[in-house]
Design a protein around this motif. Structure first.
Motif, PDB file in Angstrom:
ATOM      1  N   VAL A   5      -9.752 -11.970 -14.386  1.00  0.00           N
ATOM      2  CA  VAL A   5     -10.113 -10.674 -13.811  1.00  0.00           C
ATOM      3  C   VAL A   5     -10.842 -10.897 -12.484  1.00  0.00           C
ATOM      4  O   VAL A   5     -11.676 -11.796 -12.367  1.00  0.00           O
ATOM      5  N   ASN A   6     -10.464 -10.077 -11.480  1.00  0.00           N
ATOM      6  CA  ASN A   6     -11.008 -10.115 -10.109  1.00  0.00           C
ATOM      7  C   ASN A   6     -10.398 -11.211  -9.245  1.00  0.00           C
ATOM      8  O   ASN A   6     -10.724 -11.298  -8.047  1.00  0.00           O
ATOM      9  N   ASP A   7      -9.522 -12.050  -9.802  1.00  0.00           N
ATOM     10  CA  ASP A   7      -8.731 -12.939  -8.949  1.00  0.00           C
ATOM     11  C   ASP A   7      -7.717 -12.106  -8.180  1.00  0.00           C
ATOM     12  O   ASP A   7      -7.359 -10.991  -8.583  1.00  0.00           O
ATOM     13  N   ILE A   8      -7.232 -12.655  -7.058  1.00  0.00           N
ATOM     14  CA  ILE A   8      -6.206 -11.962  -6.280  1.00  0.00           C
ATOM     15  C   ILE A   8      -4.889 -12.005  -7.042  1.00  0.00           C
ATOM     16  O   ILE A   8      -4.442 -13.061  -7.491  1.00  0.00           O
ATOM     17  N   ALA A   9      -4.267 -10.856  -7.201  1.00  0.00           N
ATOM     18  CA  ALA A   9      -2.986 -10.787  -7.915  1.00  0.00           C
ATOM     19  C   ALA A   9      -1.909 -11.529  -7.137  1.00  0.00           C
ATOM     20  O   ALA A   9      -1.843 -11.409  -5.909  1.00  0.00           O
ATOM     21  N   PRO A  10      -1.059 -12.292  -7.789  1.00  0.00           N
ATOM     22  CA  PRO A  10       0.039 -12.986  -7.092  1.00  0.00           C
ATOM     23  C   PRO A  10       1.067 -11.980  -6.588  1.00  0.00           C
ATOM     24  O   PRO A  10       1.274 -10.922  -7.186  1.00  0.00           O
ATOM     25  N   LEU A  11       1.716 -12.333  -5.495  1.00  0.00           N
ATOM     26  CA  LEU A  11       2.673 -11.424  -4.856  1.00  0.00           C
ATOM     27  C   LEU A  11       3.775 -10.996  -5.810  1.00  0.00           C
ATOM     28  O   LEU A  11       4.080  -9.797  -5.919  1.00  0.00           O
ATOM     29  N   ASN A  12       4.382 -11.934  -6.511  1.00  0.00           N
ATOM     30  CA  ASN A  12       5.514 -11.598  -7.379  1.00  0.00           C
ATOM     31  C   ASN A  12       5.142 -10.607  -8.473  1.00  0.00           C
ATOM     32  O   ASN A  12       5.982  -9.836  -8.937  1.00  0.00           O
ATOM     33  N   TYR A  13       3.875 -10.623  -8.886  1.00  0.00           N
ATOM     34  CA  TYR A  13       3.445  -9.732  -9.956  1.00  0.00           C
ATOM     35  C   TYR A  13       3.282  -8.291  -9.476  1.00  0.00           C
ATOM     36  O   TYR A  13       3.464  -7.349 -10.253  1.00  0.00           O
ATOM     37  N   ILE A  14       2.928  -8.115  -8.213  1.00  0.00           N
ATOM     38  CA  ILE A  14       2.640  -6.760  -7.712  1.00  0.00           C
ATOM     39  C   ILE A  14       3.691  -6.255  -6.728  1.00  0.00           C
ATOM     40  O   ILE A  14       3.460  -5.260  -6.043  1.00  0.00           O
ATOM     41  N   ILE A  15       4.838  -6.915  -6.656  1.00  0.00           N
ATOM     42  CA  ILE A  15       5.901  -6.440  -5.763  1.00  0.00           C
ATOM     43  C   ILE A  15       6.249  -4.973  -6.005  1.00  0.00           C
ATOM     44  O   ILE A  15       6.390  -4.198  -5.047  1.00  0.00           O
ATOM     45  N   PRO A  16       6.405  -4.510  -7.263  1.00  0.00           N
ATOM     46  CA  PRO A  16       6.710  -3.076  -7.461  1.00  0.00           C
ATOM     47  C   PRO A  16       5.638  -2.153  -6.884  1.00  0.00           C
ATOM     48  O   PRO A  16       5.963  -1.106  -6.295  1.00  0.00           O
ATOM     49  N   ASP A  17       4.361  -2.541  -7.003  1.00  0.00           N
ATOM     50  CA  ASP A  17       3.280  -1.719  -6.457  1.00  0.00           C
ATOM     51  C   ASP A  17       3.329  -1.693  -4.929  1.00  0.00           C
ATOM     52  O   ASP A  17       3.154  -0.638  -4.306  1.00  0.00           O
ATOM     53  N   ILE A  18       3.540  -2.857  -4.327  1.00  0.00           N
ATOM     54  CA  ILE A  18       3.601  -2.928  -2.860  1.00  0.00           C
ATOM     55  C   ILE A  18       4.778  -2.123  -2.340  1.00  0.00           C
ATOM     56  O   ILE A  18       4.655  -1.373  -1.359  1.00  0.00           O
ATOM     57  N   LYS A  19       5.919  -2.255  -2.988  1.00  0.00           N
ATOM     58  CA  LYS A  19       7.089  -1.501  -2.559  1.00  0.00           C
ATOM     59  C   LYS A  19       6.830   0.000  -2.638  1.00  0.00           C
ATOM     60  O   LYS A  19       7.210   0.761  -1.731  1.00  0.00           O
ATOM     61  N   ARG A  20       6.179   0.433  -3.718  1.00  0.00           N
ATOM     62  CA  ARG A  20       5.867   1.849  -3.885  1.00  0.00           C
ATOM     63  C   ARG A  20       4.931   2.347  -2.776  1.00  0.00           C
ATOM     64  O   ARG A  20       5.110   3.438  -2.236  1.00  0.00           O
ATOM     65  N   ILE A  21       3.941   1.521  -2.411  1.00  0.00           N
ATOM     66  CA  ILE A  21       3.009   1.902  -1.355  1.00  0.00           C
ATOM     67  C   ILE A  21       3.717   1.992  -0.012  1.00  0.00           C
ATOM     68  O   ILE A  21       3.515   2.945   0.758  1.00  0.00           O
ATOM     69  N   ILE A  22       4.547   0.994   0.287  1.00  0.00           N
ATOM     70  CA  ILE A  22       5.279   0.988   1.564  1.00  0.00           C
ATOM     71  C   ILE A  22       6.179   2.210   1.675  1.00  0.00           C
ATOM     72  O   ILE A  22       6.218   2.887   2.713  1.00  0.00           O
ATOM     73  N   LEU A  23       6.919   2.511   0.604  1.00  0.00           N
ATOM     74  CA  LEU A  23       7.821   3.661   0.641  1.00  0.00           C
ATOM     75  C   LEU A  23       7.054   4.973   0.755  1.00  0.00           C
ATOM     76  O   LEU A  23       7.495   5.902   1.448  1.00  0.00           O
ATOM     77  N   ASN A  24       5.903   5.058   0.108  1.00  0.00           N
ATOM     78  CA  ASN A  24       5.111   6.281   0.191  1.00  0.00           C
ATOM     79  C   ASN A  24       4.560   6.478   1.602  1.00  0.00           C
ATOM     80  O   ASN A  24       4.571   7.600   2.134  1.00  0.00           O
ATOM     81  N   ARG A  25       4.085   5.392   2.213  1.00  0.00           N
ATOM     82  CA  ARG A  25       3.597   5.487   3.593  1.00  0.00           C
ATOM     83  C   ARG A  25       4.728   5.847   4.545  1.00  0.00           C
ATOM     84  O   ARG A  25       4.538   6.628   5.480  1.00  0.00           O
ATOM     85  N   ARG A  26       5.894   5.263   4.297  1.00  0.00           N
ATOM     86  CA  ARG A  26       7.057   5.565   5.129  1.00  0.00           C
ATOM     87  C   ARG A  26       7.441   7.029   4.992  1.00  0.00           C
ATOM     88  O   ARG A  26       7.793   7.697   5.972  1.00  0.00           O
ATOM     89  N   ARG A  27       7.354   7.540   3.758  1.00  0.00           N
ATOM     90  CA  ARG A  27       7.681   8.942   3.508  1.00  0.00           C
ATOM     91  C   ARG A  27       6.699   9.864   4.226  1.00  0.00           C
ATOM     92  O   ARG A  27       7.097  10.841   4.868  1.00  0.00           O
ATOM     93  N   LEU A  28       5.387   9.558   4.123  1.00  0.00           N
ATOM     94  CA  LEU A  28       4.378  10.388   4.775  1.00  0.00           C
ATOM     95  C   LEU A  28       4.569  10.394   6.288  1.00  0.00           C
ATOM     96  O   LEU A  28       4.437  11.441   6.941  1.00  0.00           O
ATOM     97  N   LYS A  29       4.886   9.240   6.838  1.00  0.00           N
ATOM     98  CA  LYS A  29       5.123   9.155   8.276  1.00  0.00           C
ATOM     99  C   LYS A  29       6.338   9.987   8.673  1.00  0.00           C
ATOM    100  O   LYS A  29       6.328  10.685   9.706  1.00  0.00           O
ATOM    101  N   TYR A  30       7.379   9.929   7.851  1.00  0.00           N
ATOM    102  CA  TYR A  30       8.585  10.703   8.140  1.00  0.00           C
ATOM    103  C   TYR A  30       8.294  12.202   8.062  1.00  0.00           C
ATOM    104  O   TYR A  30       8.757  12.979   8.912  1.00  0.00           O
ATOM    105  N   VAL A  31       7.526  12.617   7.065  1.00  0.00           N
ATOM    106  CA  VAL A  31       7.196  14.040   6.901  1.00  0.00           C
ATOM    107  C   VAL A  31       6.365  14.533   8.078  1.00  0.00           C
ATOM    108  O   VAL A  31       6.587  15.635   8.598  1.00  0.00           O
ATOM    109  N   GLN A  32       5.391  13.720   8.520  1.00  0.00           N
ATOM    110  CA  GLN A  32       4.582  14.104   9.671  1.00  0.00           C
ATOM    111  C   GLN A  32       5.436  14.252  10.923  1.00  0.00           C
ATOM    112  O   GLN A  32       5.265  15.200  11.713  1.00  0.00           O
ATOM    113  N   LYS A  33       6.363  13.335  11.107  1.00  0.00           N
ATOM    114  CA  LYS A  33       7.276  13.399  12.249  1.00  0.00           C
ATOM    115  C   LYS A  33       8.159  14.649  12.154  1.00  0.00           C
ATOM    116  O   LYS A  33       8.394  15.349  13.150  1.00  0.00           O
ATOM    117  N   LEU A  34       8.626  14.936  10.943  1.00  0.00           N
ATOM    118  CA  LEU A  34       9.472  16.102  10.728  1.00  0.00           C
ATOM    119  C   LEU A  34       8.719  17.389  11.045  1.00  0.00           C
ATOM    120  O   LEU A  34       9.251  18.292  11.717  1.00  0.00           O
TER     121      LEU A  34
END
Length: 303
Positions: free
Chosen positions: A253-282
């Motif tokens: 606990v409190n160690d840095i999570a390995p990349l392979n373990y949190i790929i789904p979370d990172i992908k979700r964050i990236i897509l959500n930020r991309r979506r928000l940016k697109y909506v603001q532009k729209l």
């Protein structure tokens, strides 16, 4: 149709009421087939509460071919009673609630209706943009910048294990092969894997301790510190079988999570930020276009 004394009580169906509802079901089916109602002017209501009316086409989509006539009749009665109770409560609320409350509720309903339409439209535009691909480099770059924010809230382990039936004859051989785990050992274990109750040989992936305890039932939060530690080999048993495992690595606990373990979370964050940016532009483009087409203007205060 006879009126019930209480729309919230399960009143027994009278024989003539069931007969009327069976007839109504027949008419509803006929309506769905286009042979009953030819024009909106010909539509007759099936129930009334005050100035509100319930029509056959309000119910017909709920009547399916799988329903018997009796089931359909019971459904129609129940639907009518529920509709009536809502209408009566709505009428009572308009009388007993204050004008300020009614105005506030009307505003909330209007805002919710607007949000439903705009959200559906925006999601359709976002979907048509088809910008949902996140490549490995994007994942790695994001992880490198944000990994301090991905600290573990539970232990992770890398391990390999097998679950043998009780009284398994070659248990000592399996233990030796599982500890050594060279290529010839893997080949041997694979060749007899059909005799195992469970197997997990991919010790390069990270698994949460809670997931491990689900699969290896003798493990629990009380003994995990003893058995789930780096380089630990364990041999446990219960009425379901014998559990043999080798832990290759551990993150606490409190160690840095390995990349392979949190790929789904990172992908979700990236897509959500991309979506928000697109909506603001729209939203910006829509306003700019409306101003250009003289469809939107802000009036200056003339005071």
């Amino acid at each position: 149709m006879p009126r019930s004394n209480c729309y919230f009580c399960a009143m027994p169906l009278q024989k003539n009421l069931i007969e009327k509802c069976v007839l109504l079901v027949v008419l509803l089916v006929a309506t769905a087939c286009g042979s009953f109602i030819k024009d909106d002017d010909e539509v007759k209501p099936i129930a009334r509460v005050g100035e509100s009316y319930l029509y056959p086409n309000d119910i017909q989509s709920y009547i399916t071919n799988e329903m018997s006539a009796q089931d359909s009749a019971a459904f129609v009665v129940n639907y009518i009673n529920k509709w009536a109770s809502k209408q009566l409560l709505l009428s009572k609320s308009k009388i007993n609630l204050s004008e300020e409350q009614l105005q506030e509720f009307d505003r909330l309903v209007s805002d919710y209706r607007t949000d439903l339409y705009t959200r559906a439209y925006i999601e359709a535009l976002v979907g048509s943009a088809n910008d949902t691909v996140v490549n490995q480099q994007q994942l790695t770059d994001f992880y490198g910048k944000q990994k301090e924010n991905f600290k573990l809230n539970e232990k992770l382990v890398q391990l390999r294990f097998v679950v043998l039936p009780n009284q398994f004859l070659d248990q000592e051989e399996v233990v030796a092969k599982l500890k050594s785990f060279k290529e010839q050992d893997k080949a041997y274990l694979d060749s007899i894997a059909v005799q195992f109750k469970k197997i997990h040989f991919n010790d390069s992936i990270w698994v949460s301790a809670s997931r491990v305890m689900t699969e290896i039932t003798p493990l629990n939060y009380g003994n995990q510190e003893k058995y789930l530690k780096k380089s630990q080999f364990f041999e446990l048993q219960d009425s379901l079988g014998v559990y043999l495992g080798k832990v290759t690595d551990v993150l606490e606990v409190n160690d840095i999570a390995p990349l392979n373990y949190i790929i789904p979370d990172i992908k979700r964050i990236i897509l959500n930020r991309r979506r928000l940016k697109y909506v603001q532009k729209l939203e910006t483009e829509i306003i700019d276009e409306a101003i250009k087409e003289n469809e939107f203007e802000i009036y200056e205060n003339q005071d």
